[in-house]
Design an enzyme around this catalytic site. Structure first.
Site, PDB file in Angstrom:
ATOM      1  N   ARG A   1      16.241   7.143  16.536  1.00 53.74           N
ATOM      2  CA  ARG A   1      15.139   8.059  16.847  1.00 53.74           C
ATOM      3  C   ARG A   1      15.245   8.683  18.238  1.00 53.74           C
ATOM      4  O   ARG A   1      14.272   9.134  18.812  1.00 53.74           O
ATOM      5  CB  ARG A   1      13.778   7.365  16.675  1.00 53.74           C
TER       6      ARG A   1
ATOM      7  N   LYS B   1      17.860  22.727  21.554  1.00 60.91           N
ATOM      8  CA  LYS B   1      17.899  22.939  20.106  1.00 60.91           C
ATOM      9  C   LYS B   1      19.190  22.346  19.557  1.00 60.91           C
ATOM     10  O   LYS B   1      20.277  22.665  20.034  1.00 60.91           O
ATOM     11  CB  LYS B   1      17.816  24.429  19.765  1.00 60.91           C
TER      12      LYS B   1
ATOM     13  N   GLU C   1      25.768  36.927  23.830  1.00 57.84           N
ATOM     14  CA  GLU C   1      24.554  36.214  24.240  1.00 57.84           C
ATOM     15  C   GLU C   1      24.174  36.546  25.693  1.00 57.84           C
ATOM     16  O   GLU C   1      22.997  36.560  26.043  1.00 57.84           O
ATOM     17  CB  GLU C   1      24.734  34.707  24.068  1.00 57.84           C
TER      18      GLU C   1
ATOM     19  N   LYS D   1      17.526  31.771  29.938  1.00 56.22           N
ATOM     20  CA  LYS D   1      17.188  30.789  28.906  1.00 56.22           C
ATOM     21  C   LYS D   1      16.362  29.653  29.485  1.00 56.22           C
ATOM     22  O   LYS D   1      15.407  29.181  28.862  1.00 56.22           O
ATOM     23  CB  LYS D   1      18.453  30.246  28.251  1.00 56.22           C
TER      24      LYS D   1
ATOM     25  N   GLU E   1       9.786  26.630  20.309  1.00 56.62           N
ATOM     26  CA  GLU E   1       9.827  27.946  19.675  1.00 56.62           C
ATOM     27  C   GLU E   1       8.517  28.308  18.985  1.00 56.62           C
ATOM     28  O   GLU E   1       8.495  28.854  17.878  1.00 56.62           O
ATOM     29  CB  GLU E   1      10.986  27.990  18.668  1.00 56.62           C
TER      30      GLU E   1
ATOM     31  N   ARG F   1       9.699  31.551  23.162  1.00 51.64           N
ATOM     32  CA  ARG F   1      11.110  31.248  22.953  1.00 51.64           C
ATOM     33  C   ARG F   1      11.730  32.097  21.850  1.00 51.64           C
ATOM     34  O   ARG F   1      12.949  32.292  21.816  1.00 51.64           O
ATOM     35  CB  ARG F   1      11.289  29.756  22.649  1.00 51.64           C
TER      36      ARG F   1
ATOM     37  N   ASN G   1      15.928  34.869  20.126  1.00 49.52           N
ATOM     38  CA  ASN G   1      16.524  35.158  18.820  1.00 49.52           C
ATOM     39  C   ASN G   1      16.711  36.658  18.580  1.00 49.52           C
ATOM     40  O   ASN G   1      16.950  37.081  17.450  1.00 49.52           O
ATOM     41  CB  ASN G   1      15.660  34.574  17.702  1.00 49.52           C
TER      42      ASN G   1
ATOM     43  N   HIS H   1      19.240  37.895  16.053  1.00 47.70           N
ATOM     44  CA  HIS H   1      19.750  36.753  15.300  1.00 47.70           C
ATOM     45  C   HIS H   1      19.344  36.734  13.824  1.00 47.70           C
ATOM     46  O   HIS H   1      19.985  36.044  13.036  1.00 47.70           O
ATOM     47  CB  HIS H   1      19.311  35.447  15.965  1.00 47.70           C
TER      48      HIS H   1
ATOM     49  N   HIS I   1      22.476  35.806  11.571  1.00 45.64           N
ATOM     50  CA  HIS I   1      22.632  34.602  10.760  1.00 45.64           C
ATOM     51  C   HIS I   1      22.927  34.956   9.300  1.00 45.64           C
ATOM     52  O   HIS I   1      23.662  34.240   8.611  1.00 45.64           O
ATOM     53  CB  HIS I   1      21.383  33.735  10.853  1.00 45.64           C
TER      54      HIS I   1
ATOM     55  N   HIS J   1      30.046  34.035  15.902  1.00 52.86           N
ATOM     56  CA  HIS J   1      28.597  34.141  16.123  1.00 52.86           C
ATOM     57  C   HIS J   1      28.255  35.331  17.020  1.00 52.86           C
ATOM     58  O   HIS J   1      27.353  36.122  16.712  1.00 52.86           O
ATOM     59  CB  HIS J   1      28.076  32.847  16.749  1.00 52.86           C
TER      60      HIS J   1
END
Length: 358
Positions: free
Chosen positions: A119, A141, A183, A225, A235, A239, A243, A246, A250, A262
């Site tokens: 965990r 993330k 990016e 960032k 997010e 945040r 994206n 994106h 994606h 990417h």
């Protein structure tokens, strides 16, 4: 020049260390309480993993290198399960740590393995690619891919620290390095226009790890960032601006079975988002053209197959920013003025893609 430390705030703050030849800073990021360190590294990077292990062993840790497949092939459930079994076999406890060494796919995987084992154990990330340094390794993330889409399974798990040794960038293949620039350029469009100016002043330099502004570009992108994730780790609002580009990106990656870089997909996705912004009456045409000019100047694509729209549109429905059946896009109202567009008309979506499809 000494290292730069960029603080990522929030409930679990940490430092991103940037510099050349800064591997010696790694033990400080791992911490004194840790005894066992599992070094998860891309199997194609033994020449980088070895000195990482050596620095940690010299600092007194018990170190176990765990190679994983290169690239997106690492981000699979079977690879993740294999890491869990390895951690258990090593007798790792919550006071031990995982160090992820490699590109964004490796650090995503290593971070998720650390987040989910017992965990949650400490993760320290050592990104070795431009994309990893300015995006994947910063922000907490983590995740893996499943057949239905990219990064659909994961967790928010801030690392204990991130080490960006710019020396590793020199060995990157040119196309991979340029891919990471997408990016950085994204950070310029959503928050820091100086990034765009630096690229426009010297595109050839920006496209090379030996360029005069490489360190400044990396640090500025990381700072953007860091500022965003410090106020919105999970997010839930701000945040989402990270994206930008994106949603389509994606979908392109999935259509290409993740063989499409990417950053290349993000470049096309940004042009699409800019066109969507323009057609929605929110962004001047000259800013759209600036997207194309800046991206093309460093060798990034600005278009994609004209006949791909039906498949891409279907894939975009499964997007992390969607709420119910409503598609949500990050758009621009100007440079460094990001916004959101919710539930756009289907014809608007298709019209924007016609500007990108070639």
């Amino acid at each position: 020049m000494s290292e730069t430390r960029i603080r990522v705030g929030g409930a679990e703050p940490y430092d991103v260390v940037v510099g050349t030849g800064v591997l010696g800073e790694l033990p400080e990021l791992v911490g004194e309480r840790v005894r066992t360190v599992a070094v998860v590294h891309a199997e194609g990077l033994p020449e980088i993993a070895r000195p990482v292990c050596g620095v940690l062993e010299k600092a007194g840790y018990t170190v176990h290198p765990l190679p994983v497949p290169d690239g997106e092939a690492a981000k699979e459930a079977g690879v993740l399960a294999g890491l869990w079994s390895s951690f258990a076999a090593l007798g790792m406890t919550r006071s031990d740590a995982v160090v992820g060494v490699g590109g964004g796919a490796t650090t995503d995987l290593a971070g998720f393995a650390a987040a989910s084992f017992l965990r949650g154990v400490r993760a320290v990330l050592v990104p070795t690619t431009l994309l990893g340094m300015v995006d994947a390794a910063v922000g907490g993330k983590t995740g893996i891919n499943i057949p239905e889409g990219k990064n659909l399974v994961g967790a928010f798990h801030p690392p204990g620290g991130v080490l960006c040794d710019l020396a590793t960038l020199v060995t990157m293949p040119r196309e991979d390095y340029v891919s990471g620039l997408a990016e950085i350029i994204k950070a310029g469009f959503i928050a820091d226009p100086r990034i765009l100016e630096l690229v426009e002043e010297d595109p050839a330099g920006a496209a090379s790890p030996d360029g005069p502004h490489t360190r400044e570009l990396v640090e500025r992108a990381i700072q953007v960032k860091a500022d965003v994730v410090a106020s919105d780790l999970k997010e839930s609002g701000l945040r989402e601006i990270l994206n930008y580009g994106h949603t389509l990106a994606h979908a392109i990656e999935k259509a290409e079975q993740y063989r499409f870089r990417h950053g290349h997909a993000v470049a096309v996705g940004m042009v699409y988002a800019a066109e969507l912004s323009r057609l929605a009456g929110r962004l001047p045409a000259d800013v759209v053209e600036r997207h194309r000019a800046v991206l093309a100047s460093v060798g990034l694509p600005v278009s994609y197959g004209a006949d791909a729209w039906p498949e891409l549109r279907a894939t975009m429905t499964i997007d992390k920013k969607s709420r119910g059946a409503t598609l949500r896009f990050v758009v621009l109202d100007g440079v460094a003025k990001p916004g959101r567009l919710e539930g756009p008309d289907e014809e608007l979506l298709a019209a924007a893609y016609r500007e990108v499809g070639r």
